[in-house]
Design an enzyme around this catalytic site. Structure first.
Site, PDB file in Angstrom:
ATOM      1  N   TYR A 246     -10.125   5.197   8.176  1.00 61.52           N
ATOM      2  CA  TYR A 246     -11.111   5.420   7.050  1.00 61.52           C
ATOM      3  C   TYR A 246     -12.501   5.637   7.446  1.00 61.52           C
ATOM      4  O   TYR A 246     -13.222   5.907   6.546  1.00 61.52           O
ATOM      5  CB  TYR A 246     -10.871   4.037   6.205  1.00 61.52           C
ATOM      6  CG  TYR A 246      -9.467   3.810   5.601  1.00 61.52           C
ATOM      7  CD1 TYR A 246      -9.054   4.738   4.715  1.00 61.52           C
ATOM      8  CD2 TYR A 246      -8.594   3.049   6.037  1.00 61.52           C
ATOM      9  CE1 TYR A 246      -7.893   4.783   4.098  1.00 61.52           C
ATOM     10  CE2 TYR A 246      -7.275   2.769   5.345  1.00 61.52           C
ATOM     11  CZ  TYR A 246      -7.022   3.729   4.387  1.00 61.52           C
ATOM     12  OH  TYR A 246      -5.791   3.597   4.078  1.00 61.52           O
TER      13      TYR A 246
ATOM     14  N   GLU B 103      -8.775  -4.028  -7.651  1.00 63.57           N
ATOM     15  CA  GLU B 103      -8.700  -3.935  -6.160  1.00 63.57           C
ATOM     16  C   GLU B 103      -8.973  -5.206  -5.293  1.00 63.57           C
ATOM     17  O   GLU B 103      -8.513  -5.415  -4.324  1.00 63.57           O
ATOM     18  CB  GLU B 103      -9.909  -2.888  -5.742  1.00 63.57           C
ATOM     19  CG  GLU B 103      -9.511  -1.451  -5.987  1.00 63.57           C
ATOM     20  CD  GLU B 103      -8.660  -0.776  -4.858  1.00 63.57           C
ATOM     21  OE1 GLU B 103      -7.845  -1.797  -4.175  1.00 63.57           O
ATOM     22  OE2 GLU B 103      -8.530   0.346  -4.496  1.00 63.57           O
TER      23      GLU B 103
ATOM     24  N   TYR C  62     -12.906   2.655   0.049  1.00 61.35           N
ATOM     25  CA  TYR C  62     -12.237   2.546   1.361  1.00 61.35           C
ATOM     26  C   TYR C  62     -13.273   3.155   2.364  1.00 61.35           C
ATOM     27  O   TYR C  62     -13.638   2.589   3.388  1.00 61.35           O
ATOM     28  CB  TYR C  62     -10.927   3.102   1.540  1.00 61.35           C
ATOM     29  CG  TYR C  62      -9.702   2.132   1.276  1.00 61.35           C
ATOM     30  CD1 TYR C  62      -8.513   2.044   2.007  1.00 61.35           C
ATOM     31  CD2 TYR C  62      -9.944   1.402   0.145  1.00 61.35           C
ATOM     32  CE1 TYR C  62      -7.744   1.107   1.775  1.00 61.35           C
ATOM     33  CE2 TYR C  62      -8.863   0.399  -0.277  1.00 61.35           C
ATOM     34  CZ  TYR C  62      -7.866   0.384   0.692  1.00 61.35           C
ATOM     35  OH  TYR C  62      -6.790  -0.438   0.353  1.00 61.35           O
TER      36      TYR C  62
ATOM     37  N   CYS D  62     -10.629   2.890  -4.957  1.00 61.19           N
ATOM     38  CA  CYS D  62      -9.815   3.241  -4.006  1.00 61.19           C
ATOM     39  C   CYS D  62     -10.337   4.325  -3.128  1.00 61.19           C
ATOM     40  O   CYS D  62     -10.689   4.408  -2.004  1.00 61.19           O
ATOM     41  CB  CYS D  62      -8.508   3.450  -4.217  1.00 61.19           C
ATOM     42  SG  CYS D  62      -7.278   4.068  -3.057  1.00 61.19           S
TER      43      CYS D  62
ATOM     44  N   ASP E 287       0.812  -1.088   0.181  1.00 66.23           N
ATOM     45  CA  ASP E 287       0.013  -0.190   0.039  1.00 66.23           C
ATOM     46  C   ASP E 287       0.997   1.256   0.035  1.00 66.23           C
ATOM     47  O   ASP E 287       0.407   2.085  -0.558  1.00 66.23           O
ATOM     48  CB  ASP E 287      -0.837   0.038   1.078  1.00 66.23           C
ATOM     49  CG  ASP E 287      -2.381   1.092   0.858  1.00 66.23           C
ATOM     50  OD1 ASP E 287      -2.880   0.865  -0.173  1.00 66.23           O
ATOM     51  OD2 ASP E 287      -2.531   1.644   2.063  1.00 66.23           O
TER      52      ASP E 287
END
Length: 222
Positions: A168, A210, A140, A136, A45
């Site tokens: 998040y 993803e 998230y 993304c 990441d």
């Protein structure tokens, strides 16, 4: 009647659900994810964030107004000056040294996803780039909401991954995701059915990549 971001999700519902509710995500919530899997994900990441910054630089190039250019510049600056520093600190908490991050090889899933996004932006326009990034950027935030809603999700000291969830679900991240949704809604409202179909294919591919990124973490794949 124009399209909205929600229409992209509806057009790719099975893939979107597989992404949001992936086993990696479920195991984060139940605190059953192996530490090695999480560390592998954290390392990759970091590499993704580096490419994400490049995507914002591309967004500035693709911008058609000063407002869009300033927005792209602000996004890149936030990643370089804030998010990467926070991520390095988060990695440090998990025993990953910054020196190790600097020499990491990119896993195939990282290469596939990030280069796909950059290629989509290079070939297309600013909307193409934002759609490719949206799983993304928006996903998230939705994952954090989904985890909060699950009775099986452990919080606080009962879950070593709680800090990840909290990051998040924070107001700052959720507000940024909502701003991205609104930006996409405004642009999608103006596209033709043919153009929307093109964007659906782009969104579906990015969502599948993803999914592969989560699976890479579970499999410790390189």
């Amino acid at each position: 009647m124009g399209y909205r971001f929600a229409d992209l999700i509806d057009a790719c519902r099975s893939d979107w659900t597989a992404y949001i509710e992936h086993d990696f995500v479920r195991q984060l919530g139940t605190a059953t994810l192996s530490e090695d899997a999480f560390r592998h994900y954290l390392k990759q990441d970091y590499l993704f964030l580096v490419q994400f910054a490049r995507a914002y630089a591309l967004a500035a190039y693709k911008s058609q107004s000063l407002e869009e250019m300033r927005s792209a510049f602000a996004g890149m600056q936030t990643i370089l000056d804030v998010e990467l520093g926070l991520h390095i600190g988060f990695c440090r908490d998990w025993g990953i040294r910054e020196a190790d991050l600097a020499t990491l090889p990119e896993a195939r899933a990282t290469l596939a996803y990030t280069r796909y996004v950059l290629d989509a932006g290079a070939r297309g326009d600013l909307l193409d780039l934002h759609v490719a990034l949206s799983p993304c950027m928006v996903g998230y935030a939705e994952i954090a909401d989904w985890l909060k809603a699950q009775p099986s999700t452990l919080r606080g000291a009962d879950n070593d991954y709680d800090a990840w969830i909290a990051m998040y679900e924070s107001a700052e991240f959720q507000d940024a995701a909502e701003a991205e949704r609104l930006w996409l809604d405004e642009r999608l409202a103006e596209v033709s059915p043919r153009r929307f179909d093109e964007l659906v294919r782009l969104f579906r591919d990015a969502t599948r990549l993803e999914i592969d990124f989560w699976q890479m973490g579970l499999d410790l794949a390189d």
